[in-house]
Write a protein that holds these residues in place. Structure first.
Motif, PDB file in Angstrom:
ATOM      1  N   PHE A 119     -85.372  68.950 -67.634  1.00 16.73           N
ATOM      2  CA  PHE A 119     -86.183  69.040 -68.842  1.00 16.73           C
ATOM      3  C   PHE A 119     -87.244  70.106 -68.607  1.00 16.73           C
ATOM      4  O   PHE A 119     -88.070  69.986 -67.700  1.00 16.73           O
ATOM      5  CB  PHE A 119     -86.837  67.697 -69.175  1.00 16.73           C
ATOM      6  CG  PHE A 119     -87.625  67.726 -70.458  1.00 16.73           C
ATOM      7  CD1 PHE A 119     -86.975  67.688 -71.677  1.00 16.73           C
ATOM      8  CD2 PHE A 119     -89.001  67.825 -70.438  1.00 16.73           C
ATOM      9  CE1 PHE A 119     -87.686  67.738 -72.862  1.00 16.73           C
ATOM     10  CE2 PHE A 119     -89.727  67.878 -71.623  1.00 16.73           C
ATOM     11  CZ  PHE A 119     -89.057  67.828 -72.839  1.00 16.73           C
ATOM     12  N   ASN A 120     -87.196  71.171 -69.392  1.00 17.01           N
ATOM     13  CA  ASN A 120     -88.150  72.285 -69.279  1.00 17.01           C
ATOM     14  C   ASN A 120     -88.225  72.833 -67.855  1.00 17.01           C
ATOM     15  O   ASN A 120     -89.293  73.007 -67.292  1.00 17.01           O
ATOM     16  CB  ASN A 120     -89.541  71.864 -69.765  1.00 17.01           C
ATOM     17  CG  ASN A 120     -89.583  71.639 -71.258  1.00 17.01           C
ATOM     18  OD1 ASN A 120     -88.742  72.137 -72.003  1.00 17.01           O
ATOM     19  ND2 ASN A 120     -90.552  70.888 -71.714  1.00 17.01           N
ATOM     20  N   GLU A 121     -87.058  73.114 -67.284  1.00 15.02           N
ATOM     21  CA  GLU A 121     -86.979  73.632 -65.917  1.00 15.02           C
ATOM     22  C   GLU A 121     -86.319  75.007 -65.877  1.00 15.02           C
ATOM     23  O   GLU A 121     -85.610  75.334 -64.937  1.00 15.02           O
ATOM     24  CB  GLU A 121     -86.184  72.669 -65.032  1.00 15.02           C
ATOM     25  CG  GLU A 121     -86.862  71.364 -64.770  1.00 15.02           C
ATOM     26  CD  GLU A 121     -88.011  71.478 -63.783  1.00 15.02           C
ATOM     27  OE1 GLU A 121     -88.072  72.471 -63.032  1.00 15.02           O
ATOM     28  OE2 GLU A 121     -88.860  70.575 -63.792  1.00 15.02           O
ATOM     29  N   PHE A 174     -81.645  79.036 -59.535  1.00 14.24           N
ATOM     30  CA  PHE A 174     -81.575  78.630 -58.130  1.00 14.24           C
ATOM     31  C   PHE A 174     -80.801  77.322 -57.985  1.00 14.24           C
ATOM     32  O   PHE A 174     -79.972  77.174 -57.084  1.00 14.24           O
ATOM     33  CB  PHE A 174     -82.981  78.484 -57.534  1.00 14.24           C
ATOM     34  CG  PHE A 174     -82.968  77.966 -56.130  1.00 14.24           C
ATOM     35  CD1 PHE A 174     -82.637  78.812 -55.085  1.00 14.24           C
ATOM     36  CD2 PHE A 174     -83.269  76.641 -55.863  1.00 14.24           C
ATOM     37  CE1 PHE A 174     -82.592  78.337 -53.780  1.00 14.24           C
ATOM     38  CE2 PHE A 174     -83.234  76.161 -54.559  1.00 14.24           C
ATOM     39  CZ  PHE A 174     -82.895  77.011 -53.517  1.00 14.24           C
ATOM     40  N   PHE A 175     -81.050  76.390 -58.873  1.00 16.79           N
ATOM     41  CA  PHE A 175     -80.367  75.099 -58.804  1.00 16.79           C
ATOM     42  C   PHE A 175     -78.861  75.269 -58.908  1.00 16.79           C
ATOM     43  O   PHE A 175     -78.105  74.771 -58.072  1.00 16.79           O
ATOM     44  CB  PHE A 175     -80.875  74.166 -59.907  1.00 16.79           C
ATOM     45  CG  PHE A 175     -80.151  72.857 -59.927  1.00 16.79           C
ATOM     46  CD1 PHE A 175     -80.499  71.850 -59.042  1.00 16.79           C
ATOM     47  CD2 PHE A 175     -79.105  72.638 -60.810  1.00 16.79           C
ATOM     48  CE1 PHE A 175     -79.821  70.633 -59.041  1.00 16.79           C
ATOM     49  CE2 PHE A 175     -78.424  71.433 -60.817  1.00 16.79           C
ATOM     50  CZ  PHE A 175     -78.778  70.431 -59.930  1.00 16.79           C
ATOM     51  N   ILE A 216     -81.399  75.875 -72.054  1.00 16.79           N
ATOM     52  CA  ILE A 216     -79.993  75.885 -72.462  1.00 16.79           C
ATOM     53  C   ILE A 216     -79.460  77.308 -72.539  1.00 16.79           C
ATOM     54  O   ILE A 216     -78.355  77.584 -72.068  1.00 16.79           O
ATOM     55  CB  ILE A 216     -79.809  75.144 -73.803  1.00 16.79           C
ATOM     56  CG1 ILE A 216     -80.147  73.670 -73.616  1.00 16.79           C
ATOM     57  CG2 ILE A 216     -78.387  75.303 -74.334  1.00 16.79           C
ATOM     58  CD1 ILE A 216     -79.335  72.964 -72.547  1.00 16.79           C
ATOM     59  N   GLU A 217     -80.215  78.215 -73.097  1.00 10.49           N
ATOM     60  CA  GLU A 217     -79.773  79.605 -73.175  1.00 10.49           C
ATOM     61  C   GLU A 217     -79.524  80.179 -71.789  1.00 10.49           C
ATOM     62  O   GLU A 217     -78.549  80.894 -71.559  1.00 10.49           O
ATOM     63  CB  GLU A 217     -80.808  80.465 -73.923  1.00 10.49           C
ATOM     64  CG  GLU A 217     -80.928  80.148 -75.394  1.00 10.49           C
ATOM     65  CD  GLU A 217     -81.852  78.975 -75.701  1.00 10.49           C
ATOM     66  OE1 GLU A 217     -82.340  78.299 -74.764  1.00 10.49           O
ATOM     67  OE2 GLU A 217     -82.065  78.706 -76.888  1.00 10.49           O
ATOM     68  N   THR A 218     -80.383  79.868 -70.839  1.00 15.09           N
ATOM     69  CA  THR A 218     -80.229  80.354 -69.471  1.00 15.09           C
ATOM     70  C   THR A 218     -79.047  79.683 -68.791  1.00 15.09           C
ATOM     71  O   THR A 218     -78.262  80.328 -68.093  1.00 15.09           O
ATOM     72  CB  THR A 218     -81.517  80.098 -68.669  1.00 15.09           C
ATOM     73  OG1 THR A 218     -82.606  80.733 -69.339  1.00 15.09           O
ATOM     74  CG2 THR A 218     -81.411  80.640 -67.265  1.00 15.09           C
ATOM     75  N   ALA A 219     -78.882  78.392 -68.990  1.00 15.04           N
ATOM     76  CA  ALA A 219     -77.817  77.630 -68.338  1.00 15.04           C
ATOM     77  C   ALA A 219     -76.428  78.046 -68.813  1.00 15.04           C
ATOM     78  O   ALA A 219     -75.458  77.940 -68.061  1.00 15.04           O
ATOM     79  CB  ALA A 219     -78.031  76.143 -68.573  1.00 15.04           C
TER      80      ALA A 219
END
Length: 88
Positions: free
Chosen positions: A17-19, A25-26, A48-51
């Motif tokens: 959440f908000n990470e 890195f994760f 979400i856009e980054t993931a």
């Protein structure tokens, strides 16, 4: 000594959440996973856009009770071995 190989496939559930600052890195650190599922709790950042640049499934979580019912994770997973991690 013989080499032992593990053919068991692993699904990793990522709670986040908000990470957005940690997400790259994760995901890079769990490269061993055969399946990655991001539990989306409606972050207000660009998580979400980054993931989406990673090969993952996004599960929209509207009810946080999913976290109290471990059986639900196996319902979403393609694999029997499940690892539940927090992204922070």
């Amino acid at each position: 000594m013989s080499n032992i190989t593990n053919t068991e496939k692993i699904s990793v559930f990522a709670l986040s959440f908000n990470e957005v600052t940690n997400i790259d890195f994760f995901f890079e650190s769990i490269h061993f996973a055969d399946e990655i599922l991001l539990l989306h709790f409606h972050s207000s950042d660009k998580l979400i856009e980054t993931a989406k640049k990673f090969n993952i499934r996004i599960i929209d979580v509207k009810n946080k009770e999913i976290l109290t019912q471990q059986k639900n994770f196996l319902d979403f997973s393609k694999n029997d071995t499940v690892l539940l991690l927090n992204t922070n």
